[in-house]
Scaffold this motif. Structure first.
Motif, PDB file in Angstrom:
ATOM      1  N   ALA A  56       0.739  -1.219  -0.012  1.00  0.00           N
ATOM      2  CA  ALA A  56      -0.088   0.025   0.083  1.00  0.00           C
ATOM      3  C   ALA A  56       0.941   1.380   0.091  1.00  0.00           C
ATOM      4  O   ALA A  56       0.216   2.261  -0.372  1.00  0.00           O
ATOM      5  CB  ALA A  56      -0.771  -0.078   1.317  1.00  0.00           C
ATOM      6  N   ALA A  74       6.080   6.989  -2.950  1.00  0.00           N
ATOM      7  CA  ALA A  74       5.391   5.918  -3.511  1.00  0.00           C
ATOM      8  C   ALA A  74       5.666   5.656  -4.860  1.00  0.00           C
ATOM      9  O   ALA A  74       5.805   4.671  -5.531  1.00  0.00           O
ATOM     10  CB  ALA A  74       3.569   6.269  -3.537  1.00  0.00           C
ATOM     11  N   HIS A 104      -6.422  -0.424  -3.377  1.00  0.00           N
ATOM     12  CA  HIS A 104      -5.963   0.992  -3.742  1.00  0.00           C
ATOM     13  C   HIS A 104      -6.755   2.149  -2.713  1.00  0.00           C
ATOM     14  O   HIS A 104      -6.223   2.982  -2.518  1.00  0.00           O
ATOM     15  CB  HIS A 104      -6.906   1.260  -5.091  1.00  0.00           C
ATOM     16  CG  HIS A 104      -5.800   1.024  -6.016  1.00  0.00           C
ATOM     17  ND1 HIS A 104      -4.574   1.397  -6.278  1.00  0.00           N
ATOM     18  CD2 HIS A 104      -5.971   0.303  -7.490  1.00  0.00           C
ATOM     19  CE1 HIS A 104      -4.006   0.841  -7.172  1.00  0.00           C
ATOM     20  NE2 HIS A 104      -4.788  -0.045  -8.230  1.00  0.00           N
ATOM     21  N   SER A 160      -4.230   2.459   0.063  1.00  0.00           N
ATOM     22  CA  SER A 160      -3.304   3.269  -0.282  1.00  0.00           C
ATOM     23  C   SER A 160      -3.713   4.974  -0.282  1.00  0.00           C
ATOM     24  O   SER A 160      -3.075   5.843   0.354  1.00  0.00           O
ATOM     25  CB  SER A 160      -2.633   3.261  -1.733  1.00  0.00           C
ATOM     26  OG  SER A 160      -1.992   1.782  -1.715  1.00  0.00           O
ATOM     27  N   VAL A 161      -5.087   5.056  -0.621  1.00  0.00           N
ATOM     28  CA  VAL A 161      -5.654   6.536  -0.494  1.00  0.00           C
ATOM     29  C   VAL A 161      -5.691   6.887   0.760  1.00  0.00           C
ATOM     30  O   VAL A 161      -5.587   7.921   1.362  1.00  0.00           O
ATOM     31  CB  VAL A 161      -7.135   6.323  -1.260  1.00  0.00           C
ATOM     32  CG1 VAL A 161      -7.761   7.473  -1.076  1.00  0.00           C
ATOM     33  CG2 VAL A 161      -6.937   6.257  -2.791  1.00  0.00           C
ATOM     34  N   PHE A 187       1.282   2.172  -3.744  1.00  0.00           N
ATOM     35  CA  PHE A 187      -0.174   2.097  -4.404  1.00  0.00           C
ATOM     36  C   PHE A 187      -0.069   0.835  -5.351  1.00  0.00           C
ATOM     37  O   PHE A 187      -0.452   0.855  -6.462  1.00  0.00           O
ATOM     38  CB  PHE A 187      -0.306   3.207  -5.240  1.00  0.00           C
ATOM     39  CG  PHE A 187      -0.809   4.456  -4.441  1.00  0.00           C
ATOM     40  CD1 PHE A 187      -2.316   5.053  -4.588  1.00  0.00           C
ATOM     41  CD2 PHE A 187       0.067   5.508  -3.612  1.00  0.00           C
ATOM     42  CE1 PHE A 187      -2.373   5.921  -3.651  1.00  0.00           C
ATOM     43  CE2 PHE A 187      -0.369   6.385  -2.922  1.00  0.00           C
ATOM     44  CZ  PHE A 187      -1.574   6.709  -2.984  1.00  0.00           C
TER      45      PHE A 187
END
Length: 389
Positions: free
Chosen positions: A157, A258, A232, A235-236, A160
């Motif tokens: 993560a 990242a 995803h 990661s966000v 991303f």
């Protein structure tokens, strides 16, 4: 000696602690740290040769714990790097450290030059590659172990790239060294193009794999069950947390880290299968991956270097991978090969003869035909001939 076989795979923790120390000391120490790490892992491989030992590990759990420990270590390194780049005191860390130890990170940060900030960025990206992506690679292969899989995905993560747990395990290992594989670079492609092409195609492939899985299980595509979307969002969530703690500047720096970590992964993909060919209807063999047994790379990267055996038997734990003496060998260790890829003319000058040698020594009759077609498209035969005249 038996203890050494376990301890050698904990060596990356020492590198991580050195990175933390250099970031906290600041100034020239960051530059010294970056230089030392790069020289140790590149020159060290040249000086210390190969590790071809294959001991029996009777307590493999010890070698799983060290992978799990990568999570808190790399998250702290990333946090510290963001703190040093930011104008804020993220989570009050600087004030807490000052009041409890007397160490003044605020002064250290204020004295950083632009060059030293670049060095800090490089150190952090290298650490993300070594302590996030590589342990995650091993952990996401353990699909039967929910703890390892979860830790692996949280490591990914940071870049991303949680889709790696889908595309790599269920796509790359099926299509390695074929035109259907996003991670396999065709002959003649440069590494910078590969980073972009493989990233895009890898996401597309992971989405298709997940869509097929959900359809088979009769689950909704746009739901909690979609591992692609959930990954995803992890990661966000990290990006949102960093931005909330340190503002837009910190969020943008996290995105840069990242991107750097993801680029490093794709560079490794590039060099592990560059120019190799295979009919997807045939099984993956050791000669479909570039291998290396360099000692320092093997220890620091959990035998990822023994890539030929890993692709021949993807379920084998890293400590049990064999050196495969008769597999096609890389230019050198991993970091030295990474550095070579960054100079495309030099990379092609070194690798084109090795690829043509692979055609004559390792390729089956069917693969020789595929290789000949690839050579015509890439023009590497003419390149090698010109270099010899």
């Amino acid at each position: 000696m038996k203890a050494l076989h376990y301890l050698k795979f904990y060596s990356f923790h020492i590198t991580g602690l050195i990175a933390i120390l250099c970031l906290m000391l600041g100034g020239q120490y960051i530059i010294i740290g970056a230089t030392t790490i790069i020289l140790f892992y590149s020159v060290g491989d040249m000086l210390l040769g190969d590790d071809t030992t294959n001991p029996e590990y009777k307590t493999p759990g010890i070698l799983t714990i060290n992978l799990w420990l990568a999570l808190p270590l790399i998250y702290f390194i990333t946090f510290l790097s963001i703190w040093m780049f930011s104008n804020s005191d993220l989570l009050g860390f600087g004030q807490w450290l000052l009041s409890s130890t007397g160490v003044d990170l605020f002064e250290t940060r204020a004295d950083l030059s632009s060059f030293e900030l670049v060095a800090a960025f490089i150190v952090t990206v290298l650490m993300i590659g070594m302590m996030a992506t590589i342990p995650a690679h091993e952990l996401v292969h353990r699909t039967w172990d929910k703890t390892s899989l979860l830790i692996g995905r949280w490591l990914l993560a940071l870049t991303f790239d949680t889709i790696f747990s889908i595309e790599h395990v269920y796509g790359h290992h099926k299509y390695a060294s074929t035109v259907s594989d996003p991670a396999t670079a065709p002959r003649g492609r440069n590494v910078y193009a590969h980073i972009l092409i493989s990233t895009w195609r890898g996401n597309v492939s992971a989405w298709e794999i997940e869509k097929i899985r959900l359809k088979r299980k009769k689950r909704s595509l746009f739901s909690y069950h979609n591992v692609f979307l959930r990954g995803h969002l992890m990661s966000v969530g990290l990006l949102a947390g960093v931005t909330w703690m340190g503002g837009i500047q910190s969020g943008l720096y996290f995105l840069a880290l990242a991107a750097g970590g993801k680029a490093l992964l794709e560079i490794v993909n590039y060099m592990e299968h560059y120019g190799l060919v295979r009919n997807p209807e045939t099984s993956v063999k050791p000669h479909h991956s570039w291998n290396t047994n360099k000692r320092i790379s093997s220890w620091a990267m959990f035998n990822l270097t023994r890539h030929s055996h890993h692709h021949a038997q993807g379920e084998v734990p890293y400590q049990d991978l064999k050196p495969m003496h008769d597999a096609p060998m890389m230019f050198g260790g991993y970091l030295s090969t990474i550095l070579l890829t960054l100079i495309p003319p030099l990379w092609h000058k070194v690798m084109s003869p090795k690829v043509l040698e692979w055609d004559s020594v390792y390729a089956s009759d069917e693969e020789k035909k595929l290789a000949n077609d690839a050579n015509l498209v890439s023009g590497i035969s003419e390149l090698v001939a010109a270099a010899r005249t």
